[in-house]
Design a protein around this motif. Structure first.
Motif, PDB file in Angstrom:
ATOM      1  N   PRO A   1       0.797  -1.233   0.000  1.00  0.00           N
ATOM      2  CA  PRO A   1       0.000   0.000   0.000  1.00  0.00           C
ATOM      3  C   PRO A   1       0.829   1.283   0.000  1.00  0.00           C
ATOM      4  CG  PRO A   1      -0.776  -1.543   1.687  1.00  0.00           C
ATOM      5  CD  PRO A   1       0.515  -2.083   1.160  1.00  0.00           C
ATOM      6  N   ILE A   2       2.048   1.232   0.513  1.00  0.00           N
ATOM      7  CA  ILE A   2       2.836   2.461   0.652  1.00  0.00           C
ATOM      8  C   ILE A   2       3.402   2.940  -0.686  1.00  0.00           C
ATOM      9  CG2 ILE A   2       5.030   1.330   1.124  1.00  0.00           C
ATOM     10  CD1 ILE A   2       5.508   3.425   3.283  1.00  0.00           C
ATOM     11  N   LEU A   3       3.378   2.059  -1.693  1.00  0.00           N
ATOM     12  CA  LEU A   3       3.923   2.386  -3.011  1.00  0.00           C
ATOM     13  C   LEU A   3       2.995   3.363  -3.739  1.00  0.00           C
ATOM     14  CD1 LEU A   3       6.270   1.389  -4.903  1.00  0.00           C
ATOM     15  CD2 LEU A   3       4.664  -0.339  -5.726  1.00  0.00           C
ATOM     16  N   ASP A   4       3.573   4.350  -4.401  1.00  0.00           N
ATOM     17  CA  ASP A   4       2.771   5.311  -5.173  1.00  0.00           C
ATOM     18  C   ASP A   4       2.387   4.671  -6.510  1.00  0.00           C
ATOM     19  OD1 ASP A   4       1.536   7.373  -6.399  1.00  0.00           O
ATOM     20  OD2 ASP A   4       3.291   8.685  -6.524  1.00  0.00           O
TER      21      ASP A   4
ATOM     22  N   GLN B   1      10.334   8.932  -5.691  1.00  0.00           N
ATOM     23  CA  GLN B   1       9.212   8.930  -6.642  1.00  0.00           C
ATOM     24  C   GLN B   1       8.300   7.732  -6.383  1.00  0.00           C
ATOM     25  OE1 GLN B   1       8.494  11.343  -8.635  1.00  0.00           O
ATOM     26  NE2 GLN B   1      10.390  12.515  -8.504  1.00  0.00           N
ATOM     27  N   LEU B   2       8.906   6.597  -6.027  1.00  0.00           N
ATOM     28  CA  LEU B   2       8.109   5.395  -5.785  1.00  0.00           C
ATOM     29  C   LEU B   2       7.443   5.421  -4.411  1.00  0.00           C
ATOM     30  CD1 LEU B   2      10.556   2.685  -7.193  1.00  0.00           C
ATOM     31  CD2 LEU B   2       8.479   3.541  -8.275  1.00  0.00           C
ATOM     32  N   PHE B   3       8.168   5.973  -3.430  1.00  0.00           N
ATOM     33  CA  PHE B   3       7.666   6.017  -2.048  1.00  0.00           C
ATOM     34  C   PHE B   3       7.773   7.462  -1.543  1.00  0.00           C
ATOM     35  CE2 PHE B   3       9.581   1.843  -2.687  1.00  0.00           C
ATOM     36  CZ  PHE B   3       8.600   0.980  -2.231  1.00  0.00           C
ATOM     37  N   PRO B   4       6.842   8.333  -1.899  1.00  0.00           N
ATOM     38  CA  PRO B   4       6.964   9.745  -1.508  1.00  0.00           C
ATOM     39  C   PRO B   4       7.089   9.930   0.002  1.00  0.00           C
ATOM     40  CG  PRO B   4       5.234   9.458  -3.137  1.00  0.00           C
ATOM     41  CD  PRO B   4       5.662   8.083  -2.739  1.00  0.00           C
ATOM     42  N   SER B   5       6.499   9.018   0.794  1.00  0.00           N
ATOM     43  CA  SER B   5       6.526   9.198   2.249  1.00  0.00           C
ATOM     44  C   SER B   5       7.912   9.004   2.839  1.00  0.00           C
ATOM     45  CB  SER B   5       5.551   8.221   2.911  1.00  0.00           C
ATOM     46  OG  SER B   5       5.880   6.895   2.553  1.00  0.00           O
ATOM     47  N   PHE B   6       8.849   8.438   2.064  1.00  0.00           N
ATOM     48  CA  PHE B   6      10.206   8.244   2.594  1.00  0.00           C
ATOM     49  C   PHE B   6      11.002   9.548   2.629  1.00  0.00           C
ATOM     50  CE2 PHE B   6      10.590   3.496   1.196  1.00  0.00           C
ATOM     51  CZ  PHE B   6       9.579   3.178   2.081  1.00  0.00           C
ATOM     52  N   SER B   7      10.402  10.637   2.130  1.00  0.00           N
ATOM     53  CA  SER B   7      11.181  11.876   2.015  1.00  0.00           C
ATOM     54  C   SER B   7      11.607  12.417   3.378  1.00  0.00           C
ATOM     55  CB  SER B   7      10.371  12.937   1.278  1.00  0.00           C
ATOM     56  OG  SER B   7       9.235  13.279   2.046  1.00  0.00           O
ATOM     57  N   ARG B   8      10.908  12.036   4.450  1.00  0.00           N
ATOM     58  CA  ARG B   8      11.268  12.540   5.788  1.00  0.00           C
ATOM     59  C   ARG B   8      12.349  11.699   6.458  1.00  0.00           C
ATOM     60  NH1 ARG B   8       7.406  16.000   7.794  1.00  0.00           N
ATOM     61  NH2 ARG B   8       6.384  17.015   6.048  1.00  0.00           N
ATOM     62  N   LEU B   9      12.714  10.587   5.841  1.00  0.00           N
ATOM     63  CA  LEU B   9      13.673   9.700   6.498  1.00  0.00           C
ATOM     64  C   LEU B   9      15.097  10.190   6.301  1.00  0.00           C
ATOM     65  CD1 LEU B   9      12.343   6.166   5.578  1.00  0.00           C
ATOM     66  CD2 LEU B   9      12.330   7.267   7.803  1.00  0.00           C
ATOM     67  N   ARG B  10      15.891  10.064   7.352  1.00  0.00           N
ATOM     68  CA  ARG B  10      17.313  10.340   7.215  1.00  0.00           C
ATOM     69  C   ARG B  10      18.049   9.042   6.910  1.00  0.00           C
ATOM     70  NH1 ARG B  10      17.148  13.739  12.604  1.00  0.00           N
ATOM     71  NH2 ARG B  10      15.691  12.040  12.908  1.00  0.00           N
ATOM     72  N   MET B  11      19.044   9.144   6.061  1.00  0.00           N
ATOM     73  CA  MET B  11      19.865   7.986   5.760  1.00  0.00           C
ATOM     74  C   MET B  11      21.027   7.955   6.746  1.00  0.00           C
ATOM     75  SD  MET B  11      18.462   6.312   3.376  1.00  0.00           S
ATOM     76  CE  MET B  11      16.748   6.798   3.180  1.00  0.00           C
ATOM     77  N   MET B  12      21.278   6.790   7.311  1.00  0.00           N
ATOM     78  CA  MET B  12      22.243   6.687   8.399  1.00  0.00           C
ATOM     79  C   MET B  12      23.638   6.250   7.943  1.00  0.00           C
ATOM     80  SD  MET B  12      20.354   7.637  10.776  1.00  0.00           S
ATOM     81  CE  MET B  12      21.127   7.242  12.333  1.00  0.00           C
ATOM     82  N   ARG B  13      23.690   5.266   7.062  1.00  0.00           N
ATOM     83  CA  ARG B  13      25.001   4.747   6.655  1.00  0.00           C
ATOM     84  C   ARG B  13      24.946   4.374   5.184  1.00  0.00           C
ATOM     85  NH1 ARG B  13      23.473   1.789  10.844  1.00  0.00           N
ATOM     86  NH2 ARG B  13      23.183  -0.134   9.674  1.00  0.00           N
TER      87      ARG B  13
END
Lengths: 99, 416
Positions: free
Chosen positions: B158-161, B322-334
């Motif tokens: 469901p999370i996929l655009d 583009q595929l998962f717009p909601s991931f835009s708030r995530l920080r990448m750690m490594r």
């Protein structure tokens, strides 16, 4: 990230370039005369060195011209740039060997 | 070997967990072994395990330059699937997937296999047709495969655009429900423990410097820990296969490239399957810790540096948002890179090399983790009998002379 010295445009960011594989792999003058092993060697076998490599690049988003680099595959240091058709500089004498 | 069970756990809990034995010994190298395996990643350890278990060869050493499992085994994105297009690939990867399904019991070690389903997205009409073709080919080879229309993709993930105006519209996807992920460290540790229990010497911090060849036959290796004689030498060195083979004067059709991956901060469960997209070269899953594990493509140039260029990751993140717009708030750690050995047809090279007693299991490129049990199994057979396992036979080095390539570059897609 590589900063690549295009011989015509100067230092440019890696994203403007496309990698063109190992340099100095020359096609046989008479391919039909090659046996399967020699043809397979020309098509597929590569040096893949850990250290100095001579490779082709094209300035895809710039002057669109091809050239050769001598680069270290561990440090990513670029030791020389030279034109297509030229022989690679002698790394050992010109650059003090493998850095 | 200490057997692991609920009872052994309870018993040792009472003792404050102080009586657990190390998973494997730390033996000094012996002067001679029947078989020396160069490379202590998952493939090398699995090969050693199956040599001891299936072929009764106990005199085996696995030589690893550093600690085991810290190369590509510990750097991949842990995806497991077998939905390859061509028959030879489908058979060997399915053989591997079947071994995965029994691996925790086989090794008495929880490899945390999670068959959560692998989606391969199709973003164009051409990709839809290729996906349907691959589903049909998979089914003919006895591999579970389904084609999902966009509505079914949305229900499954469901999370996929999947909206019609998305930058990369989802026109469908293939689904392999038996695909998923596993804990990559556990695979190395589990095989190391099980191989060690059968008498295999796992020798860490032992770098191979030279391969001795006499009369067209290997006789042993020179290492940072001395000379070791061997009847047979098996190379499982991934990105360094070309370097090791060159020690015996053998040239390979391989190029070593960095392959990058990165993880986000931990979040609550948002993604319960693996999503892959060949067109934009994204593959992502969520780990048990909650991190999103994201794989990128290879850097275009040859490298042994275990680091890649930033533009590769940047393009990766642009596509995934583009595929998962909601991931835009995530920080990448490594982020990190492993050095992968890419073959001309994106298929592995398994079998004998032109020097007698020398064998190679390599060229797995970006997709070797999923093949760990299967590759080890067929490679052990190939070494023990000095004759290719039927599943490995199409992957011999000779195909680059005969022209019988197994072209998975365009077939199964570039992403592995």
């Amino acid at each position: 990230m590589l900063l690549i010295p295009c011989p015509w445009c100067g230092q440019r960011d890696e994203i403007e370039f496309r990698h063109g594989g190992e340099a100095h792999v020359s096609r046989a003058i008479d391919p039909a005369a090659l046996d399967d092993a020699a043809w397979g060697d020309y098509l597929y076998m590569r040096d893949n060195p850990k250290g100095l490599i001579a490779e082709r690049w094209v300035h895809h988003a710039g002057c669109r011209r091809w050239f050769n680099l001598l680069r270290d595959t561990v440090s990513h240091r670029i030791l020389a740039v030279y034109k297509i058709g030229e022989k690679p500089p002698d790394a050992a004498s010109d650059f003090g060997g493998d850095p | 070997m200490q057997r692991y069970s609920i009872f052994s756990l309870a018993r040792r809990a009472i003792g404050g967990h102080r009586s657990w034995a190390p998973l494997w010994r730390k033996p000094a190298p012996k002067p001679r072994y029947d078989i020396v395996i160069i490379g202590g990643g998952g493939h090398g350890l699995a090969t050693a395990y199956y040599l001891a278990k299936e072929h009764g060869i106990g005199s085996v050493a696995v030589l690893e330059k550093g600690p085991i499992g810290l190369g590509n085994t510990g750097r991949n994105t842990t995806i497991i699937r077998s939905n390859y297009l061509w028959d030879a690939s489908a058979r060997i990867y399915e053989h591997s997937l079947k071994l995965w399904e029994g691996l925790s019991a086989e090794l008495n070690f929880n490899v945390m296999l999670s068959q959560r389903g692998v989606l391969n997205l199709a973003h164009s009409i051409g990709e839809v047709r290729e996906a349907m073709r691959r589903v049909n080919a998979n089914r003919l080879n006895g591999i579970d495969a389904e084609f999902l229309d966009p509505a079914a993709v949305k229900r499954f993930c469901p999370i996929l655009d999947t909206s019609a105006d998305a930058r990369y519209p989802v026109l469908g996807a293939t689904l392999q429900r038996r695909g998923g992920v596993a804990r990559h460290d556990a695979v190395a540790w589990g095989y190391a423990r099980a191989a060690d229990a059968r008498g295999v010497d796992i020798i860490e911090d032992c770098e191979v410097k030279a391969i001795s060849v006499s009369g067209g036959r290997v006789t042993g290796v020179e290492t940072s820990r001395g000379t070791i004689a061997a009847d047979k030498i098996a190379i499982c060195a991934a990105g360094h296969n070309s370097v090791v083979a060159a020690m015996a004067g053998v040239r390979l059709p391989l190029r070593s490239h960095p392959l990058q991956a990165l993880v986000s901060e931990s979040v609550r469960p948002v993604l319960d399957c693996v999503v892959m997209s060949n067109a934009v070269h994204v593959y992502v899953s969520q780990s048990d810790k909650g991190e999103l594990v994201i794989g990128a493509g290879i850097d275009s140039f040859n490298s042994y540096a275990q680091r890649g260029s930033f533009p590769v990751i940047e393009a990766q993140m642009a596509a995934i948002l583009q595929l998962f717009p909601s991931f835009s708030r995530l920080r990448m750690m490594r982020s990190w890179a492993g050095i992968v050995d890419i073959s001309p047809d994106a298929s592995p090279i398994i079998g004998r090399l032109p020097v007698a007693g020398l064998y190679l299991n390599g060229g797995w490129g970006t997709g070797g983790f999923k093949a760990t049990p299967g590759a080890g199994h067929v490679f052990a057979h190939t070494i023990a009998r000095d004759s290719p396992h039927p599943l490995a036979a199409p992957f011999a080095l000779e195909r680059f002379t005969s022209g019988a390539l197994i072209d998975e570059h365009g077939a199964a897609g570039v992403a592995h």
